[in-house]
Design a protein around this motif. Structure first.
Motif, PDB file in Angstrom:
ATOM      1  N   GLU A 150       0.807  -1.220   0.000  1.00 34.99           N
ATOM      2  CA  GLU A 150       0.000   0.000   0.000  1.00 34.99           C
ATOM      3  C   GLU A 150       0.843   1.275   0.000  1.00 34.99           C
ATOM      4  O   GLU A 150       0.424   2.305  -0.546  1.00 34.99           O
ATOM      5  N   ASP A 151       2.028   1.243   0.574  1.00 31.71           N
ATOM      6  CA  ASP A 151       2.875   2.441   0.573  1.00 31.71           C
ATOM      7  C   ASP A 151       3.256   2.826  -0.859  1.00 31.71           C
ATOM      8  O   ASP A 151       3.132   3.985  -1.255  1.00 31.71           O
ATOM      9  N   ALA A 152       3.729   1.865  -1.630  1.00 28.64           N
ATOM     10  CA  ALA A 152       4.121   2.133  -3.016  1.00 28.64           C
ATOM     11  C   ALA A 152       2.904   2.491  -3.861  1.00 28.64           C
ATOM     12  O   ALA A 152       2.964   3.407  -4.691  1.00 28.64           O
ATOM     13  N   ILE A 153       1.788   1.789  -3.660  1.00 26.62           N
ATOM     14  CA  ILE A 153       0.576   2.076  -4.431  1.00 26.62           C
ATOM     15  C   ILE A 153       0.120   3.512  -4.188  1.00 26.62           C
ATOM     16  O   ILE A 153      -0.172   4.254  -5.124  1.00 26.62           O
ATOM     17  N   ALA A 154       0.064   3.914  -2.919  1.00 28.22           N
ATOM     18  CA  ALA A 154      -0.373   5.276  -2.590  1.00 28.22           C
ATOM     19  C   ALA A 154       0.578   6.313  -3.193  1.00 28.22           C
ATOM     20  O   ALA A 154       0.126   7.327  -3.741  1.00 28.22           O
ATOM     21  N   ALA A 155       1.872   6.067  -3.129  1.00 28.13           N
ATOM     22  CA  ALA A 155       2.843   7.012  -3.690  1.00 28.13           C
ATOM     23  C   ALA A 155       2.661   7.148  -5.202  1.00 28.13           C
ATOM     24  O   ALA A 155       2.702   8.262  -5.750  1.00 28.13           O
ATOM     25  N   ILE A 156       2.434   6.037  -5.886  1.00 29.80           N
ATOM     26  CA  ILE A 156       2.228   6.063  -7.338  1.00 29.80           C
ATOM     27  C   ILE A 156       0.929   6.780  -7.675  1.00 29.80           C
ATOM     28  O   ILE A 156       0.877   7.601  -8.592  1.00 29.80           O
ATOM     29  N   GLN A 157      -0.133   6.502  -6.917  1.00 27.95           N
ATOM     30  CA  GLN A 157      -1.404   7.160  -7.187  1.00 27.95           C
ATOM     31  C   GLN A 157      -1.312   8.663  -6.936  1.00 27.95           C
ATOM     32  O   GLN A 157      -1.789   9.469  -7.742  1.00 27.95           O
ATOM     33  N   LEU A 158      -0.693   9.057  -5.853  1.00 21.43           N
ATOM     34  CA  LEU A 158      -0.570  10.484  -5.556  1.00 21.43           C
ATOM     35  C   LEU A 158       0.273  11.199  -6.609  1.00 21.43           C
ATOM     36  O   LEU A 158      -0.024  12.329  -6.987  1.00 21.43           O
ATOM     37  N   TRP A 179      -2.013  11.698  -9.593  1.00 21.02           N
ATOM     38  CA  TRP A 179      -2.944  12.798  -9.347  1.00 21.02           C
ATOM     39  C   TRP A 179      -2.230  14.146  -9.437  1.00 21.02           C
ATOM     40  O   TRP A 179      -2.773  15.113  -9.950  1.00 21.02           O
ATOM     41  N   ARG A 180      -1.008  14.205  -8.927  1.00 21.96           N
ATOM     42  CA  ARG A 180      -0.234  15.436  -8.973  1.00 21.96           C
ATOM     43  C   ARG A 180       0.003  15.869 -10.425  1.00 21.96           C
ATOM     44  O   ARG A 180      -0.034  17.060 -10.736  1.00 21.96           O
ATOM     45  N   ALA A 181       0.209  14.893 -11.305  1.00 20.62           N
ATOM     46  CA  ALA A 181       0.429  15.209 -12.715  1.00 20.62           C
ATOM     47  C   ALA A 181      -0.799  15.875 -13.329  1.00 20.62           C
ATOM     48  O   ALA A 181      -0.668  16.716 -14.215  1.00 20.62           O
ATOM     49  N   TRP A 182      -1.983  15.502 -12.870  1.00 20.59           N
ATOM     50  CA  TRP A 182      -3.216  16.060 -13.426  1.00 20.59           C
ATOM     51  C   TRP A 182      -3.719  17.274 -12.667  1.00 20.59           C
ATOM     52  O   TRP A 182      -4.323  18.167 -13.239  1.00 20.59           O
ATOM     53  N   MET A 183      -3.498  17.310 -11.373  1.00 21.14           N
ATOM     54  CA  MET A 183      -4.099  18.355 -10.552  1.00 21.14           C
ATOM     55  C   MET A 183      -3.091  19.401 -10.087  1.00 21.14           C
ATOM     56  O   MET A 183      -3.469  20.373  -9.452  1.00 21.14           O
ATOM     57  N   GLY A 184      -1.825  19.180 -10.354  1.00 23.39           N
ATOM     58  CA  GLY A 184      -0.808  20.120  -9.916  1.00 23.39           C
ATOM     59  C   GLY A 184      -0.706  20.160  -8.406  1.00 23.39           C
ATOM     60  O   GLY A 184      -0.894  19.154  -7.711  1.00 23.39           O
ATOM     61  N   GLU A 185      -0.433  21.339  -7.883  1.00 26.92           N
ATOM     62  CA  GLU A 185      -0.215  21.503  -6.444  1.00 26.92           C
ATOM     63  C   GLU A 185      -1.441  21.173  -5.609  1.00 26.92           C
ATOM     64  O   GLU A 185      -1.328  20.884  -4.418  1.00 26.92           O
ATOM     65  N   ALA A 186      -2.621  21.215  -6.204  1.00 27.67           N
ATOM     66  CA  ALA A 186      -3.844  20.886  -5.465  1.00 27.67           C
ATOM     67  C   ALA A 186      -3.778  19.460  -4.913  1.00 27.67           C
ATOM     68  O   ALA A 186      -4.359  19.157  -3.870  1.00 27.67           O
ATOM     69  N   GLU A 194     -15.460  15.188  -8.777  1.00 28.24           N
ATOM     70  CA  GLU A 194     -15.147  16.436  -8.099  1.00 28.24           C
ATOM     71  C   GLU A 194     -13.737  16.349  -7.535  1.00 28.24           C
ATOM     72  O   GLU A 194     -13.395  15.433  -6.790  1.00 28.24           O
ATOM     73  N   GLY A 195     -12.902  17.287  -7.918  1.00 25.24           N
ATOM     74  CA  GLY A 195     -11.536  17.343  -7.419  1.00 25.24           C
ATOM     75  C   GLY A 195     -11.360  18.550  -6.518  1.00 25.24           C
ATOM     76  O   GLY A 195     -12.219  19.427  -6.472  1.00 25.24           O
ATOM     77  N   PRO A 196     -10.243  18.621  -5.806  1.00 23.88           N
ATOM     78  CA  PRO A 196     -10.035  19.739  -4.890  1.00 23.88           C
ATOM     79  C   PRO A 196      -9.869  21.079  -5.607  1.00 23.88           C
ATOM     80  O   PRO A 196     -10.046  22.122  -5.019  1.00 23.88           O
ATOM     81  N   ASP A 197      -9.549  21.034  -6.887  1.00 21.64           N
ATOM     82  CA  ASP A 197      -9.322  22.261  -7.645  1.00 21.64           C
ATOM     83  C   ASP A 197     -10.207  22.305  -8.888  1.00 21.64           C
ATOM     84  O   ASP A 197      -9.801  22.792  -9.928  1.00 21.64           O
ATOM     85  N   GLY A 198     -11.423  21.741  -8.786  1.00 26.27           N
ATOM     86  CA  GLY A 198     -12.341  21.716  -9.926  1.00 26.27           C
ATOM     87  C   GLY A 198     -12.724  20.307 -10.293  1.00 26.27           C
ATOM     88  O   GLY A 198     -12.313  19.338  -9.653  1.00 26.27           O
ATOM     89  N   ASN A 199     -13.516  20.185 -11.337  1.00 29.73           N
ATOM     90  CA  ASN A 199     -14.019  18.890 -11.767  1.00 29.73           C
ATOM     91  C   ASN A 199     -13.113  18.262 -12.818  1.00 29.73           C
ATOM     92  O   ASN A 199     -12.491  18.960 -13.618  1.00 29.73           O
TER      93      ASN A 199
END
Length: 160
Positions: free
Chosen positions: A16-24, A27-34, A145-150
């Protein structure tokens, strides 16, 4: 311990540690700093629960490995690939194809006759990956719904 050079396998506690890091990172690639505002501990805990106590026996989590290191993951629910992500530095090395094969093989064993997967609108690389694997646009869209828009996702599907 001897490890295969590259492989895909069912996820086990500790992945789960590696999975969460990869997923985050995805998400960072799509949502930026949000994405930095997302609760990493909660994401990790949700993956740990999905691995050890899935909602049904048809829910599965797989990981792609480069030697002993987890470099990608996929998750399926009945008839659907809910997630498939590869760490950016390990893309285009066959890990996504190995994970997709594990998902498809498992869905077939579960008696499914089709598969669905979702991709973010504008993710041309994922769209190309899915279509090269035989999936086609399924005509459905959903808005998340994302933290910085849809974010809009498009559904792809294929018969098994």
């Amino acid at each position: 311990m001897i490890h295969a050079d590259v492989s895909a396998r069912p996820a086990v506690p500790g992945d789960e540690d590696a999975i969460a890091a990869i997923q985050l990172a995805a998400w960072r690639a799509w949502m930026g700093e949000a994405a930095d505002a997302l609760p990493a501990d909660q994401v990790r805990a949700q993956w740990a629960a999905a691995i050890v106590a899935p909602p049904s026996r048809d829910h599965r989590v797989f990981v792609a490995c480069d030697g002993p290191r987890v470099v990608g993951f996929a998750a399926i629910t009945p008839g659907e690939i809910m997630a498939l992500e590869i760490a950016p530095e390990h893309r285009r090395a066959g890990h996504g194809s190995r994970l997709l094969s594990a998902c498809i093989d498992t869905l077939r064993l579960q008696g499914r006759d089709d598969v669905r997967a979702w991709t973010l609108e504008g993710d041309d690389a994922r769209r190309a990956f899915l279509t090269s694997a035989g999936l086609a646009e399924g005509g459905l869209r959903r808005t998340l719904e994302g933290p910085d828009g849809n974010l809009v996702e498009l559904m792809y599907r294929a018969a098994l």
